[in-house]
Write a protein that holds these residues in place. Structure first.
Motif, mmCIF file in Angstrom:
data_model
loop_
_atom_site.group_PDB
_atom_site.id
_atom_site.type_symbol
_atom_site.label_atom_id
_atom_site.label_comp_id
_atom_site.label_asym_id
_atom_site.label_seq_id
_atom_site.Cartn_x
_atom_site.Cartn_y
_atom_site.Cartn_z
ATOM 1 N N SER A 26 0.848 -1.202 0.000
ATOM 2 C CA SER A 26 0.000 0.000 0.000
ATOM 3 C C SER A 26 0.875 1.241 0.000
ATOM 4 N N GLY A 27 0.246 2.400 -0.179
ATOM 5 C CA GLY A 27 0.983 3.647 -0.050
ATOM 6 C C GLY A 27 1.471 3.831 1.378
ATOM 7 N N THR A 28 0.650 3.428 2.318
ATOM 8 C CA THR A 28 1.045 3.508 3.730
ATOM 9 C C THR A 28 2.307 2.679 3.953
ATOM 10 N N ALA A 29 2.308 1.462 3.407
ATOM 11 C CA ALA A 29 3.478 0.584 3.547
ATOM 12 C C ALA A 29 4.692 1.200 2.846
ATOM 13 N N ALA A 30 4.458 1.861 1.714
ATOM 14 C CA ALA A 30 5.577 2.480 0.978
ATOM 15 C C ALA A 30 6.215 3.584 1.805
ATOM 16 N N ILE A 31 5.384 4.364 2.505
ATOM 17 C CA ILE A 31 5.912 5.444 3.349
ATOM 18 C C ILE A 31 6.596 4.842 4.576
ATOM 19 N N HIS A 32 6.002 3.799 5.140
ATOM 20 C CA HIS A 32 6.644 3.137 6.281
ATOM 21 C C HIS A 32 7.989 2.544 5.855
ATOM 22 N N ILE A 75 -3.318 18.009 6.063
ATOM 23 C CA ILE A 75 -4.273 17.725 4.981
ATOM 24 C C ILE A 75 -3.668 16.619 4.132
ATOM 25 N N THR A 76 -3.860 15.410 4.573
ATOM 26 C CA THR A 76 -3.349 14.246 3.857
ATOM 27 C C THR A 76 -4.062 13.024 4.386
ATOM 28 N N ASP A 77 -3.778 11.895 3.757
ATOM 29 C CA ASP A 77 -4.334 10.635 4.220
ATOM 30 C C ASP A 77 -3.592 10.186 5.492
ATOM 31 N N TRP A 78 -4.260 9.381 6.283
ATOM 32 C CA TRP A 78 -3.645 8.827 7.499
ATOM 33 C C TRP A 78 -2.347 8.079 7.174
ATOM 34 N N ALA A 83 7.008 15.592 2.539
ATOM 35 C CA ALA A 83 6.333 16.560 1.668
ATOM 36 C C ALA A 83 5.287 15.815 0.847
ATOM 37 N N VAL A 84 4.030 16.211 0.999
ATOM 38 C CA VAL A 84 2.932 15.519 0.305
ATOM 39 C C VAL A 84 2.526 16.331 -0.921
ATOM 40 N N HIS A 85 2.581 15.703 -2.065
ATOM 41 C CA HIS A 85 2.162 16.374 -3.307
ATOM 42 C C HIS A 85 0.658 16.173 -3.450
ATOM 43 N N CYS A 99 4.109 10.838 -2.865
ATOM 44 C CA CYS A 99 3.586 11.086 -4.220
ATOM 45 C C CYS A 99 2.322 10.267 -4.471
ATOM 46 N N ALA A 100 1.652 9.848 -3.388
ATOM 47 C CA ALA A 100 0.496 8.963 -3.535
ATOM 48 C C ALA A 100 -0.521 9.519 -4.528
ATOM 49 N N GLN A 101 -0.701 10.844 -4.521
ATOM 50 C CA GLN A 101 -1.732 11.446 -5.380
ATOM 51 C C GLN A 101 -1.131 12.086 -6.634
ATOM 52 N N PHE A 154 4.793 6.010 -3.425
ATOM 53 C CA PHE A 154 3.605 6.017 -4.291
ATOM 54 C C PHE A 154 2.563 5.056 -3.736
ATOM 55 N N SER A 155 1.299 5.344 -4.064
ATOM 56 C CA SER A 155 0.202 4.439 -3.716
ATOM 57 C C SER A 155 -0.427 3.937 -5.012
ATOM 58 N N LEU A 156 -0.808 2.662 -5.017
ATOM 59 C CA LEU A 156 -1.516 2.105 -6.172
ATOM 60 C C LEU A 156 -2.924 1.677 -5.760
ATOM 61 N N GLN A 157 -3.454 2.382 -4.788
ATOM 62 C CA GLN A 157 -4.811 2.119 -4.299
ATOM 63 C C GLN A 157 -5.829 2.498 -5.394
ATOM 64 N N GLN A 158 -7.033 2.044 -5.237
ATOM 65 C CA GLN A 158 -8.088 2.194 -6.251
ATOM 66 C C GLN A 158 -8.181 3.589 -6.884
ATOM 67 N N SER A 159 -8.024 4.637 -6.080
ATOM 68 C CA SER A 159 -8.296 5.994 -6.579
ATOM 69 C C SER A 159 -7.096 6.659 -7.237
ATOM 70 N N LYS A 160 -5.944 5.988 -7.280
ATOM 71 C CA LYS A 160 -4.725 6.690 -7.654
ATOM 72 C C LYS A 160 -4.516 6.712 -9.178
ATOM 73 N N VAL A 161 -3.439 7.375 -9.616
ATOM 74 C CA VAL A 161 -3.242 7.575 -11.063
ATOM 75 C C VAL A 161 -3.228 6.232 -11.783
ATOM 76 N N GLY A 190 -5.518 -1.996 -7.114
ATOM 77 C CA GLY A 190 -6.477 -2.210 -6.022
ATOM 78 C C GLY A 190 -5.917 -1.578 -4.769
ATOM 79 N N ASP A 191 -4.877 -2.178 -4.235
ATOM 80 C CA ASP A 191 -4.003 -1.587 -3.232
ATOM 81 C C ASP A 191 -2.586 -1.912 -3.660
ATOM 82 N N GLY A 192 -1.654 -1.118 -3.202
ATOM 83 C CA GLY A 192 -0.257 -1.376 -3.547
ATOM 84 C C GLY A 192 0.569 -0.135 -3.289
ATOM 85 N N GLY A 193 1.883 -0.311 -3.265
ATOM 86 C CA GLY A 193 2.754 0.839 -3.022
ATOM 87 C C GLY A 193 4.106 0.650 -3.677
HETATM 88 C C1 LIG Z 1 -1.322 11.650 0.156
HETATM 89 C C2 LIG Z 1 -1.504 10.211 0.525
HETATM 90 N N1 LIG Z 1 -0.565 9.608 1.266
HETATM 91 C C3 LIG Z 1 -0.660 8.324 1.602
HETATM 92 C C4 LIG Z 1 -1.719 7.546 1.215
HETATM 93 C C5 LIG Z 1 -1.800 6.139 1.660
HETATM 94 O O1 LIG Z 1 -1.932 5.256 0.589
HETATM 95 P P1 LIG Z 1 -2.712 3.853 0.755
HETATM 96 O O2 LIG Z 1 -4.169 4.171 0.908
HETATM 97 O O3 LIG Z 1 -2.385 3.139 -0.504
HETATM 98 O O4 LIG Z 1 -2.157 3.192 1.958
HETATM 99 C C6 LIG Z 1 -2.723 8.122 0.421
HETATM 100 C C7 LIG Z 1 -3.881 7.307 -0.036
HETATM 101 O O5 LIG Z 1 -5.005 7.633 0.093
HETATM 102 C C8 LIG Z 1 -2.624 9.482 0.087
HETATM 103 O O6 LIG Z 1 -3.568 10.074 -0.654
#
Ligand SMILES: Cc1ncc(COP(=O)(O)O)c(C=O)c1O
Length: 432
Positions: A81-87, A106-109, A152-154, A180-182, A202-209, A213-216
């Protein structure tokens, strides 16, 4: 070019005819996501091979190679996931418990969970009122003797001011991670986001570029960081280094391995990424053109150095010209058949319950009371980031998002603009 309105001016919310009656392509369905034969073919290969795990198959490794090549870096580590990628990025860095990491509220958890998981203290800096991305001046104001890194969140597909972020990191000796998730394939002065800090995520979750499904994915140009990131995402397990074949765990790590099924879909999606981004940019250009003279409608601010990818398309209402609040405007657009969203549905992160209690691990206050710091020293009080708080308060927020994805056609863009113009025209303030 301004399209002549094809529909009556009475709002659909008031019983008029909606601008749009057909379903709109969204990131949550096949209309807005191009997932098909290419993904199926690679998936079938994986299924028929019987090799579903990355250490038995070839697809995740291929995705990592292709991703690194696409970004011009030497190291890419896939994860769940993107969360895992950041971790994984933070786990690769030399951070100590109690270190402060500056980021945005102003970002995702998924941006802040990993900071806490590493025993570090998230410090929140306010955002720029034009883009809602981290404001560099606010970041610099939050630097203390304990600050060790910036994430830094883009946001929304717009690059942060990376000149300023790099300058702050350099002058204060801080590590710089790009979330760079978004914003996959957005650029700053021509450089793709993710390649300007120490590591990019990067995040490869459903809503991303692009999506699996999920991924990072975590990238870096630094060989040592790349090696540590690979260990972190795979239990710290140095596979294949011992001739004896005995397990060797070198560092702390978790199991964040991407599966071959995700890898297969990821490979097919990566091949489409440039065309998805081209479409998003075209939709955004059409919207900006159609809305240029719409009363009280402010289209996205784009810094001259930036080439965004428009995760969504940000609109802001000018209260001097429109007698309407954001929730009413959004309701009216939904009634016209346009699926709009708020920018950040929920309070600024530090106002969330967990931060207010300052309790992450059981009943302890670790890491907020660690390394000589007292819990009271950590500031998560209301008022900390006024721009972020105004954005997330429905009574005060003036911004919202239009859909922008690979399924949106030029005609869809024109209809979105028509709906926005119709609602704005209805609520425009007339001279007294
Ligand atoms: C800016 C940002 N960072 C991190 C994440 C985490 O990504 P994921 O949902 O794939 O764990 C997201 C996803 O929503 C995001 O938008």
């Amino acid at each position: 070019m301004v399209r002549a309105a094809r529909h009556e001016s009475r709002l659909a919310a008031d019983g008029g005819t909606p601008v749009r009656t057909r379903p709109f392509p969204t990131i949550n369905d096949a209309l807005g996501r191009q997932v098909g034969d290419e993904e199926l073919a690679l998936l079938e290969e994986v299924i028929r091979s019987g090799k579903l795990n990355r250490n038995t198959g070839t697809k995740v490794a291929a995705l990592e190679r292709e991703w690194a090549a696409a970004f011009g870096v030497d190291h890419a580590v896939a994860s769940t996931s993107g969360t895992a990628a950041i971790h994984t990025a933070l786990g690769a860095l030399p951070l100590d418990p109690g270190d402060e990491v500056i980021t945005t509220p102003i970002t995702d958890w998924g941006t802040v969970g990993p900071i806490l998981a590493q025993g570090c203290v998230p410090v929140f800096a306010d955002v720029d009122p034009r883009t809602y991305s981290l404001n560099p001046e606010e970041v610099e104001r939050r630097v203390t003797g304990r600050t060790r890194a910036i994430v830094a969140v883009h946001l929304l597909g717009q690059p942060c001011d990376m000149d300023a972020m790099r300058d702050i990191a350099r002058r204060h000796g801080l590590l710089l991670v790009e979330d760079c998730a978004q914003a996959m394939l957005a650029t700053w002065r021509g450089a793709p986001v993710g390649t300007m800090g120490d590591l990019g995520c990067f995040s490869l979750q459903q809503s991303k570029v692009i999506s699996t499904g999920d991924g990072g994915m975590t990238i870096t140009q630094d060989a040592a960081l790349g090696a540590r990131a690979a260990l972190f995402a795979d239990k710290g397990w140095a596979r294949g280094v011992r001739q004896s074949g005995r397990r060797e765990h070198r560092t702390f790590g978790l199991n964040y391995r991407m599966t071959e099924l995700q890898g297969a879909v990821g490979l097919a999606q990566l091949a489409k990424a440039a065309s998805f981004v081209a479409r998003r940019r075209r939709v955004a250009a059409r919207l900006t053109e159609h809305l240029a003279d719409a009363p009280g409608i402010i289209t996205p601010y784009v810094a001259p150095e930036a080439d965004p990818v428009y995760w969504f398309y940000l609109l802001t209402l000018d209260p001097a010209r429109l007698a309407v609040d954001q929730p009413t405007f959004m309701r009216a657009l939904r009634a016209e058949g346009i699926p709009v969203n708020g920018v950040h549905n929920g309070d600024a992160l530090y106002l969330q319950e967990m931060f207010q209690r300052k309790q992450v691990f059981g009943t302890s206050h670790y890491p907020f009371d660690y390394a000589g710091r007292s819990v009271e020293d950590v500031d998560y009080r209301p008022g900390l980031c006024p721009v972020a708080e105004a954005l997330t308060d429905p009574a005060r927020s003036r911004s919202f998002l239009l859909p922008c994805n690979e399924g949106v056609t030029d005609e869809d863009a024109a209809e979105m603009a028509e709906a926005v113009r119709k609602v704005a025209g209805h609520y425009a303030r007339r001279p007294a």
